[in-house]
Design an enzyme around this catalytic site. Structure first.
Site, PDB file in Angstrom:
ATOM      1  N   GLU A  81       8.943   2.299  -2.908  1.00  0.00           N
ATOM      2  CA  GLU A  81       7.648   1.613  -2.794  1.00  0.00           C
ATOM      3  C   GLU A  81       7.773   0.413  -1.880  1.00  0.00           C
ATOM      4  OE1 GLU A  81       6.651   0.214  -6.708  1.00  0.00           O
ATOM      5  OE2 GLU A  81       8.243  -1.270  -6.711  1.00  0.00           O
TER       6      GLU A  81
ATOM      7  N   ILE B  60     -14.863  16.250  -3.410  1.00  0.00           N
ATOM      8  CA  ILE B  60     -15.045  15.845  -2.002  1.00  0.00           C
ATOM      9  C   ILE B  60     -14.290  16.734  -1.029  1.00  0.00           C
ATOM     10  CG2 ILE B  60     -15.636  13.420  -2.379  1.00  0.00           C
ATOM     11  CD1 ILE B  60     -12.616  12.855  -1.616  1.00  0.00           C
TER      12      ILE B  60
ATOM     13  N   PHE C 198     -12.282   4.299 -12.344  1.00  0.00           N
ATOM     14  CA  PHE C 198     -12.035   2.913 -12.772  1.00  0.00           C
ATOM     15  C   PHE C 198     -12.815   1.903 -11.909  1.00  0.00           C
ATOM     16  CE2 PHE C 198      -8.698  -0.505 -11.752  1.00  0.00           C
ATOM     17  CZ  PHE C 198      -9.248  -1.415 -12.635  1.00  0.00           C
TER      18      PHE C 198
ATOM     19  N   ASP D 273     -18.400  12.946  -8.424  1.00  0.00           N
ATOM     20  CA  ASP D 273     -17.056  12.707  -8.955  1.00  0.00           C
ATOM     21  C   ASP D 273     -16.591  14.038  -9.546  1.00  0.00           C
ATOM     22  OD1 ASP D 273     -15.673   9.799 -10.353  1.00  0.00           O
ATOM     23  OD2 ASP D 273     -14.867  11.786 -10.776  1.00  0.00           O
TER      24      ASP D 273
ATOM     25  N   TYR E  72       0.387   8.852   0.385  1.00  0.00           N
ATOM     26  CA  TYR E  72      -0.843   8.157  -0.008  1.00  0.00           C
ATOM     27  C   TYR E  72      -1.214   7.088   1.017  1.00  0.00           C
ATOM     28  CZ  TYR E  72      -3.795   4.934  -2.716  1.00  0.00           C
ATOM     29  OH  TYR E  72      -4.804   4.111  -3.137  1.00  0.00           O
TER      30      TYR E  72
ATOM     31  N   ASN F 190      -3.647  -4.884  -5.742  1.00  0.00           N
ATOM     32  CA  ASN F 190      -3.537  -4.214  -7.048  1.00  0.00           C
ATOM     33  C   ASN F 190      -4.732  -4.561  -7.937  1.00  0.00           C
ATOM     34  OD1 ASN F 190      -0.836  -4.076  -5.846  1.00  0.00           O
ATOM     35  ND2 ASN F 190      -0.307  -3.118  -7.784  1.00  0.00           N
TER      36      ASN F 190
HETATM   37  C1  UD1 Z   1      -1.000   0.204  -6.744  1.00  0.00           C
HETATM   38  C2  UD1 Z   1      -2.062   1.240  -7.029  1.00  0.00           C
HETATM   39  C3  UD1 Z   1      -2.417   2.013  -5.803  1.00  0.00           C
HETATM   40  C4  UD1 Z   1      -2.708   1.051  -4.673  1.00  0.00           C
HETATM   41  C5  UD1 Z   1      -1.478   0.189  -4.444  1.00  0.00           C
HETATM   42  C6  UD1 Z   1      -1.608  -0.767  -3.317  1.00  0.00           C
HETATM   43  C7  UD1 Z   1      -1.942   1.892  -9.366  1.00  0.00           C
HETATM   44  C8  UD1 Z   1      -1.471   2.909 -10.328  1.00  0.00           C
HETATM   45  N1  UD1 Z   1      -1.630   2.127  -8.094  1.00  0.00           N
HETATM   46  O1  UD1 Z   1       0.273   0.760  -6.504  1.00  0.00           O
HETATM   47  O2  UD1 Z   1      -3.534   2.841  -6.042  1.00  0.00           O
HETATM   48  O3  UD1 Z   1      -3.058   1.696  -3.513  1.00  0.00           O
HETATM   49  O4  UD1 Z   1      -1.300  -0.566  -5.632  1.00  0.00           O
HETATM   50  O5  UD1 Z   1      -0.298  -1.187  -3.010  1.00  0.00           O
HETATM   51  O6  UD1 Z   1      -2.570   0.927  -9.715  1.00  0.00           O
HETATM   52  N2  UD1 Z   1       6.125  -1.357 -12.289  1.00  0.00           N
HETATM   53  C9  UD1 Z   1       7.034  -1.777 -13.231  1.00  0.00           C
HETATM   54  N3  UD1 Z   1       7.046  -1.147 -14.435  1.00  0.00           N
HETATM   55  C10 UD1 Z   1       6.189  -0.140 -14.760  1.00  0.00           C
HETATM   56  C11 UD1 Z   1       5.232   0.263 -13.789  1.00  0.00           C
HETATM   57  C12 UD1 Z   1       5.231  -0.379 -12.566  1.00  0.00           C
HETATM   58  O7  UD1 Z   1       7.829  -2.679 -13.004  1.00  0.00           O
HETATM   59  O8  UD1 Z   1       6.245   0.377 -15.880  1.00  0.00           O
HETATM   60  C13 UD1 Z   1       6.134  -2.033 -10.974  1.00  0.00           C
HETATM   61  C14 UD1 Z   1       6.071  -1.084  -9.802  1.00  0.00           C
HETATM   62  O9  UD1 Z   1       7.338  -0.595  -9.434  1.00  0.00           O
HETATM   63  C15 UD1 Z   1       5.449  -2.002  -8.752  1.00  0.00           C
HETATM   64  C16 UD1 Z   1       4.520  -2.897  -9.539  1.00  0.00           C
HETATM   65  O10 UD1 Z   1       4.963  -2.818 -10.889  1.00  0.00           O
HETATM   66  O11 UD1 Z   1       6.438  -2.765  -8.109  1.00  0.00           O
HETATM   67  C17 UD1 Z   1       3.083  -2.438  -9.476  1.00  0.00           C
HETATM   68  O12 UD1 Z   1       3.068  -1.065  -9.793  1.00  0.00           O
HETATM   69  P1  UD1 Z   1       1.705  -0.244  -9.981  1.00  0.00           P
HETATM   70  O13 UD1 Z   1       0.799  -0.962 -10.909  1.00  0.00           O
HETATM   71  O14 UD1 Z   1       2.077   1.160 -10.331  1.00  0.00           O
HETATM   72  O15 UD1 Z   1       1.010  -0.341  -8.563  1.00  0.00           O
HETATM   73  P2  UD1 Z   1       1.528  -0.020  -7.074  1.00  0.00           P
HETATM   74  O16 UD1 Z   1       2.624   0.957  -7.046  1.00  0.00           O
HETATM   75  O17 UD1 Z   1       1.756  -1.333  -6.425  1.00  0.00           O
END
Ligand code: UD1
Length: 294
Positions: free
Chosen positions: A264, A52, A11, A31, A140, A169
């Site tokens: 998280e 890698i 991505f 990759d 991670y 993000n």
């Molecule tokens: C993301 C990245 C990760 C990066 C990190 C930095 C992704 C998949 N992961 O993790 O590679 O290192 O940021 O902090 O992009 N959420 C909902 N509903 C959903 C899915 C998610 O509410 O259906 C919430 C999650 O609980 C979180 C937020 O949305 O609080 C963001 O989630 P997500 O996009 O998965 O990213 P991160 O977990 O923050």
């Protein structure tokens, strides 16, 4: 210049490859296509399907490179909690292999894609500054932190210039459609298209900082050439704007459904003053605008 991009079919990596090629650079991509896709690949980049975590198999491709962008990873907090061994292999050992190959080839600089996950909860502080103590809350995050430390060590010990970019993000075109690598923005957009409610984890009050992928690609290129960096500095790459998940849902617009919370970090908002001062970087695409570009 000649650059090697690990994860260049992924991505973020594929957007970086596009930006490098537009600037007239020669690009080699390695990759393993675990999350990357051939369809993301710029046809003007040379592509090799390599993993890698196998040092010997990647080493030859670093010969003659001016610089290396290391983006290959298993980029999921949640998946790393279920599969810590695999995460360590790719996100920690993989960085060491790539650094070693870069050093042996005499590459001038390596830019490492790290993550704001390294901060963890920072004693409840929302605004993350690079001088805060790392407090990883997932394999991670720990593995990304190890990668940063290795990068700094390679600068100190071997003189390989390194820069660690801590992404917040990242979102934009080519985000994973579904599964553990799919970010909340893509999930919500798909739920809206399918006429389903947004699945919000916990109370939805957790804060994130969403940064557009082309801004991230540009930050990498600036990090490769900045004269003010190269000694293992840590630099936040975020928008500097905060949105709770509830606010994000309101911005996209649609009904909400609350689901179980995740293990998280609670809040993440980037202080981007260091990126401005060391790289001359600042984001150009707002979330409102970026959502329309996906
Ligand atoms: C993301 C990245 C990760 C990066 C990190 C930095 C992704 C998949 N992961 O993790 O590679 O290192 O940021 O902090 O992009 N959420 C909902 N509903 C959903 C899915 C998610 O509410 O259906 C919430 C999650 O609980 C979180 C937020 O949305 O609080 C963001 O989630 P997500 O996009 O998965 O990213 P991160 O977990 O923050």
């Amino acid at each position: 210049m000649k650059y090697l991009v690990t994860g260049g079919a992924g991505f973020i990596g594929s957007h970086l490859v596009d930006a490098l090629i537009v600037k007239g650079h020669q690009v080699i991509v390695i990759d393993n296509l675990s999350t990357g896709k051939k369809s993301n690949l710029n046809p003007r980049a040379k592509f090799y399907k390599k993993d890698i975590h196998n040092y010997k198999s990647i080493k030859p491709f670093f010969a003659g490179m001016d610089g290396v962008f290391h983006l290959a990873a298993m980029p999921s907090v949640q998946l790393s909690i279920v599969h810590p061994l695999e995460s360590h292999d790719i996100n920690a050992n993989g960085v060491l292999n790539v650094l070693m190959a870069a050093k042996e080839a005499g590459a001038r600089r390596l830019v490492f894609s790290s993550s704001c996950a390294v901060y963890g909860d920072s004693d409840g502080k929302i605004l993350k500054k690079e001088n805060m103590k790392a407090a990883p809350k997932s394999p991670y995050a720990l593995h990304k932190y190890i990668g940063e430390e290795y990068a700094k060590l390679f600068s100190d010990l071997y003189g390989v210039e390194t820069v660690n970019l801590r992404y917040f993000n990242v979102y934009g075109p080519r985000m994973a459609e579904s599964g553990p690598y799919s970010g909340v923005i893509k999930i919500f957009l798909k739920q809206k298209a399918d006429g389903k409610p947004f699945t919000i984890t916990g109370d939805g009050k957790q804060i994130r900082d969403y940064v557009f992928v082309e801004d991230v690609a540009r930050a990498n290129i600036l990090a490769m050439r900045s004269k003010k960096a190269g000694k293992g500095e840590i630099i936040n790459i975020g928008s500097g704007k905060n949105y709770s998940v509830n606010q994000l849902a309101d911005l996209i617009g649609g009904p909400k459904k609350y689901i179980a919370p995740r293990a998280e970090m609670r809040h993440a908002l980037a202080d981007i003053s260091k990126a401005k001062s060391l790289l001359g970087w600042q984001p150009m695409i707002s979330l409102e605008k970026g959502l329309k570009l996906i």
